[in-house]
Design an enzyme around this catalytic site. Structure first.
Site, PDB file in Angstrom:
ATOM      1  N   LYS A   1      12.648 -23.684   3.507  1.00 15.22           N
ATOM      2  CA  LYS A   1      12.610 -22.236   3.743  1.00 15.22           C
ATOM      3  C   LYS A   1      12.841 -21.558   2.396  1.00 15.22           C
ATOM      4  CE  LYS A   1      12.388 -18.596   6.458  1.00 15.22           C
ATOM      5  NZ  LYS A   1      11.160 -18.202   7.196  1.00 15.22           N
TER       6      LYS A   1
ATOM      7  N   ASP B   1      12.828 -32.832  17.646  1.00  9.95           N
ATOM      8  CA  ASP B   1      12.804 -32.576  19.097  1.00  9.95           C
ATOM      9  C   ASP B   1      11.465 -31.954  19.494  1.00  9.95           C
ATOM     10  OD1 ASP B   1      15.535 -33.368  19.393  1.00  9.95           O
ATOM     11  OD2 ASP B   1      15.770 -31.900  21.010  1.00  9.95           O
TER      12      ASP B   1
ATOM     13  N   TYR C   1      24.908 -29.372   7.919  1.00  8.47           N
ATOM     14  CA  TYR C   1      25.778 -30.183   8.773  1.00  8.47           C
ATOM     15  C   TYR C   1      27.092 -30.543   8.071  1.00  8.47           C
ATOM     16  CZ  TYR C   1      22.586 -31.270  12.671  1.00  8.47           C
ATOM     17  OH  TYR C   1      21.799 -31.221  13.793  1.00  8.47           O
TER      18      TYR C   1
ATOM     19  N   ASP D   1      16.284 -31.995  12.454  1.00 13.60           N
ATOM     20  CA  ASP D   1      16.821 -32.110  13.817  1.00 13.60           C
ATOM     21  C   ASP D   1      15.935 -31.325  14.775  1.00 13.60           C
ATOM     22  OD1 ASP D   1      18.688 -32.684  15.893  1.00 13.60           O
ATOM     23  OD2 ASP D   1      19.512 -30.655  15.652  1.00 13.60           O
TER      24      ASP D   1
ATOM     25  N   ASP E   1       9.284 -22.394   9.548  1.00 19.69           N
ATOM     26  CA  ASP E   1       8.740 -21.662  10.708  1.00 19.69           C
ATOM     27  C   ASP E   1       7.264 -21.978  10.893  1.00 19.69           C
ATOM     28  OD1 ASP E   1       8.291 -20.341   8.295  1.00 19.69           O
ATOM     29  OD2 ASP E   1       8.609 -18.326   9.099  1.00 19.69           O
TER      30      ASP E   1
END
Ligand code: IPM
Ligand code: MN
Length: 356
Positions: A191, A251, A143, A247, A223
């Site tokens: 990751k 969700d 970000y 983020d 993942d």
């Protein structure tokens, strides 16, 4: 003991102002019940601030926030500002606020309210008893990393995922500290099979974990974590992860509790905390009394706990939300087929009555 606090209120765009109204009603009810005084000052933030001042986070708003003990945010953004330059979009204002106030840790609790057990899209046995705290790094990662931008005459877009050891350590400390007050388990999500920045993340978290010998640490690739969240969410206690992974995973995780409209958040780490729902401004339902105010009301609850140390008051809000759900109050986003749907205001009113 009665206390006095100053709060900056940034309703923002879309459903932001509507849910904020209900959050403030709940706050009033707490003030009355416990004898506290909350002095609120409203300020421009997001798209509405762009319209009025040309900036999503005007200087005056920052000033008001600086003079407060906590900041409450509704939501920002909408199609109206889609073509605004990236660096003054409503979302840039939100990122600017998080950065300005040094809010490097974002707490996003995901739990199942018993009243909603049959309202999730997931099976009862998968979600029953699920209780997760996502700790999302909030002021670093892709970000904010440099270089970024559209380059080479518009033929190349660049963002960069950057983390320093200091940035990883401080947010990891927050996550481990929270785990100590919960089930003492941290799952760090990265990751690191592909990204060097993630390898540094993993090594740093491993090293920091030694300061918290009582906490069990595990790691997952992002993942796999996304898959595990819907396969068996009960395996998680605290999830620690970077800005973008957090983020996305939050969700996803919100659906475990029934809806994105249920998830509150607390941005902490600086002197002044920022409390906002996880959901966005939902322009498609704005102004129609349809939005679920629970996430906002619970964000007010998180402010009471994390900014003001008012734990009993925080519980009072949480219990009230839980009780109205148990009684069958449903906004459209959490209503199962055939259930009666109430509006934003009615939901807010029910919560207030329950607090009283
Ligand atoms: C969130 C939001 C924000 C984010 C956007 C609106 C900038 O999606 O708080 O999760 O990506 O952090
Ligand atoms: Mn998001």
């Amino acid at each position: 003991m009665a206390k006095k606090f100053k709060i900056a209120v940034l309703p923002g765009d879309g459903i932001g102002p509507e849910v904020m109204n209900q959050g403030l009603r709940a706050l009033d009810a707490i003030a009355e019940k416990y004898g506290h005084e909350f002095e609120t000052t409203e300020a421009l933030f997001g798209g509405i601030a762009i319209d009025k001042t040309g900036q999503p986070l005007p200087k005056e708003t920052i000033e008001i926030c600086k003079q407060s003990d906590a900041i409450l945010g509704g939501a920002v953004g909408g199609p109206k500002w889609d073509n605004v330059e990236q660096n003054i979009r409503p979302e840039a204002g939100l990122l600017g606020l998080r950065k300005t106030f040094g809010l490097y840790a974002n707490l996003r609790p995901v739990k199942l309210y018993p009243g909603l057990i049959d309202n999730s899209t997931l099976k009862r046995e998968v979600i029953e008893g699920m209780d997760i705290m996502i700790v999302r790094e909030l002021t670093g990662g892709i970000y904010f990393g440099q270089p970024k931008g559209v380059m080479e005459s518009g033929t190349k877009g660049v963002n960069t995922m950057v983390y320093t050891v200091d940035e990883i350590e401080r947010v990891a400390k927050t996550a481990f500290g929270i785990a100590m007050m919960r089930k003492k388990r941290v799952c760090s999500v990265d990751k690191s099979n592909v990204l060097e920045v993630s390898k540094l993340w993993r090594n740093t978290v491993e090293r920091l974990a030694k300061q918290f010998p009582e906490v069990g640490l595990s790691h997952l690739y992002v993942d796999n974590a996304a898959m595990q969240l819907v396969r068996n969410p009960k395996q998680f206690d605290v999830i620690l992860t970077g800005n973008m992974f957090g983020d996305i995973l939050s969700d996803e995780a919100s659906m475990l509790s029934g809806s994105l409209g249920m998830l509150p958040s607390a941005g902490i780490g600086g002197k002044i905390g920022f409390f906002e729902p996880v959901h966005g401004s939902a322009p498609d339902i704005a102004g129609q009394n349809k939005a679920n105010p629970c996430a906002m009301v619970c964000s007010v609850g998180m402010m009471l706990k994390y900014a003001f140390d008012l734990n009993e008051e925080h519980e009072a809000i949480d219990n009230a939300v839980s009780a109205v759900l148990e009684k069958g109050f449903r906004c459209a986003d959490i209503a199962a087929e055939g259930e009666k749907v109430v509006g934003t205001k009615e939901m807010g009113k029910a919560i207030v009555e329950e607090i009283k």
